[in-house]
Design a protein around this motif. Structure first.
Motif, PDB file in Angstrom:
ATOM      1  N   SER A  12       0.838  -1.203   0.000  1.00 39.33           N
ATOM      2  CA  SER A  12       0.000   0.000   0.000  1.00 39.33           C
ATOM      3  C   SER A  12       0.869   1.248   0.000  1.00 39.33           C
ATOM      4  CB  SER A  12      -0.875   0.023   1.252  1.00 39.33           C
ATOM      5  OG  SER A  12      -1.693  -1.109   1.287  1.00 39.33           O
ATOM      6  N   LEU A  13       0.590   2.140  -0.925  1.00 40.84           N
ATOM      7  CA  LEU A  13       1.300   3.408  -0.995  1.00 40.84           C
ATOM      8  C   LEU A  13       0.479   4.469  -0.274  1.00 40.84           C
ATOM      9  CD1 LEU A  13       2.298   3.237  -4.769  1.00 40.84           C
ATOM     10  CD2 LEU A  13       3.694   2.609  -2.796  1.00 40.84           C
ATOM     11  N   ARG A  18      -2.099   2.476  -6.583  1.00 38.33           N
ATOM     12  CA  ARG A  18      -1.222   1.733  -7.492  1.00 38.33           C
ATOM     13  C   ARG A  18      -1.471   2.158  -8.939  1.00 38.33           C
ATOM     14  NH1 ARG A  18      -0.749  -4.557  -5.802  1.00 38.33           N
ATOM     15  NH2 ARG A  18      -0.818  -4.249  -3.571  1.00 38.33           N
ATOM     16  N   ASP A  19      -2.727   2.388  -9.272  1.00 34.70           N
ATOM     17  CA  ASP A  19      -3.049   2.808 -10.639  1.00 34.70           C
ATOM     18  C   ASP A  19      -2.419   4.156 -10.985  1.00 34.70           C
ATOM     19  OD1 ASP A  19      -4.499   0.516 -11.185  1.00 34.70           O
ATOM     20  OD2 ASP A  19      -6.441   1.443 -10.751  1.00 34.70           O
ATOM     21  N   GLU A  47       3.718  -0.222   2.090  1.00 39.90           N
ATOM     22  CA  GLU A  47       3.491  -0.921   3.348  1.00 39.90           C
ATOM     23  C   GLU A  47       2.849  -2.279   3.093  1.00 39.90           C
ATOM     24  OE1 GLU A  47       1.308   1.432   6.134  1.00 39.90           O
ATOM     25  OE2 GLU A  47       2.590   3.162   5.853  1.00 39.90           O
ATOM     26  N   LYS A  48       3.173  -3.220   3.942  1.00 39.99           N
ATOM     27  CA  LYS A  48       2.624  -4.575   3.886  1.00 39.99           C
ATOM     28  C   LYS A  48       2.944  -5.275   2.567  1.00 39.99           C
ATOM     29  CE  LYS A  48      -1.046  -3.468   7.108  1.00 39.99           C
ATOM     30  NZ  LYS A  48      -2.480  -3.430   7.360  1.00 39.99           N
ATOM     31  N   ALA A  49       4.132  -5.013   2.035  1.00 37.65           N
ATOM     32  CA  ALA A  49       4.583  -5.727   0.841  1.00 37.65           C
ATOM     33  C   ALA A  49       4.805  -7.183   1.235  1.00 37.65           C
ATOM     34  CB  ALA A  49       5.863  -5.100   0.311  1.00 37.65           C
ATOM     35  N   GLY A  50       4.426  -8.094   0.377  1.00 40.23           N
ATOM     36  CA  GLY A  50       4.482  -9.506   0.734  1.00 40.23           C
ATOM     37  C   GLY A  50       5.447 -10.314  -0.102  1.00 40.23           C
ATOM     38  N   ILE A  63      14.932  -2.340  -4.940  1.00 37.43           N
ATOM     39  CA  ILE A  63      13.670  -2.063  -4.268  1.00 37.43           C
ATOM     40  C   ILE A  63      13.590  -0.578  -3.950  1.00 37.43           C
ATOM     41  CG2 ILE A  63      12.286  -2.539  -2.219  1.00 37.43           C
ATOM     42  CD1 ILE A  63      13.786  -5.341  -2.261  1.00 37.43           C
ATOM     43  N   LEU A  64      12.493   0.038  -4.392  1.00 36.17           N
ATOM     44  CA  LEU A  64      12.262   1.460  -4.147  1.00 36.17           C
ATOM     45  C   LEU A  64      11.199   1.623  -3.069  1.00 36.17           C
ATOM     46  CD1 LEU A  64      11.911   2.904  -7.757  1.00 36.17           C
ATOM     47  CD2 LEU A  64      13.916   2.987  -6.289  1.00 36.17           C
ATOM     48  N   THR A  65      11.473   2.494  -2.125  1.00 38.03           N
ATOM     49  CA  THR A  65      10.425   2.916  -1.207  1.00 38.03           C
ATOM     50  C   THR A  65       9.585   3.963  -1.921  1.00 38.03           C
ATOM     51  OG1 THR A  65      11.752   4.719  -0.324  1.00 38.03           O
ATOM     52  CG2 THR A  65      11.923   2.565   0.799  1.00 38.03           C
TER      53      THR A  65
END
Length: 73
Positions: A12-13, A18-19, A47-50, A63-65
């Motif tokens: 979640s950004l 995301r779109d 957040e909550k990347a799986g 990997i980009l924040t």
């Protein structure tokens, strides 16, 4: 930075959906893919990347924040 690069988005950004993040990438010449592979250049991880984050780490994908993504813009 975006031209010809392949991005995958996960988690979640805070500032973008995301779109909308995908649209920004495409506007700048990048491609957005749904799965991480050896051909992926960047994983944009919120957040909550799986499992996509785990796979990207194993494959050595950069990997980009969200903050780093914003700086690229």
């Amino acid at each position: 930075i975006f031209l010809g690069k392949k991005f995958v988005l996960t988690g979640s950004l805070k500032k973008y959906t995301r779109d909308s993040a995908a649209a920004l990438i495409k506007e700048r010449g990048g491609e957005v893919k749904s799965t991480v592979s050896r051909n992926t250049d960047y994983l944009l991880a919120g957040e909550k990347a799986g499992s996509k984050l785990i796979k990207a780490e194993k494959l050595g994908v950069e990997i980009l924040t969200e903050e780093a993504f914003i700086e690229f813009l």
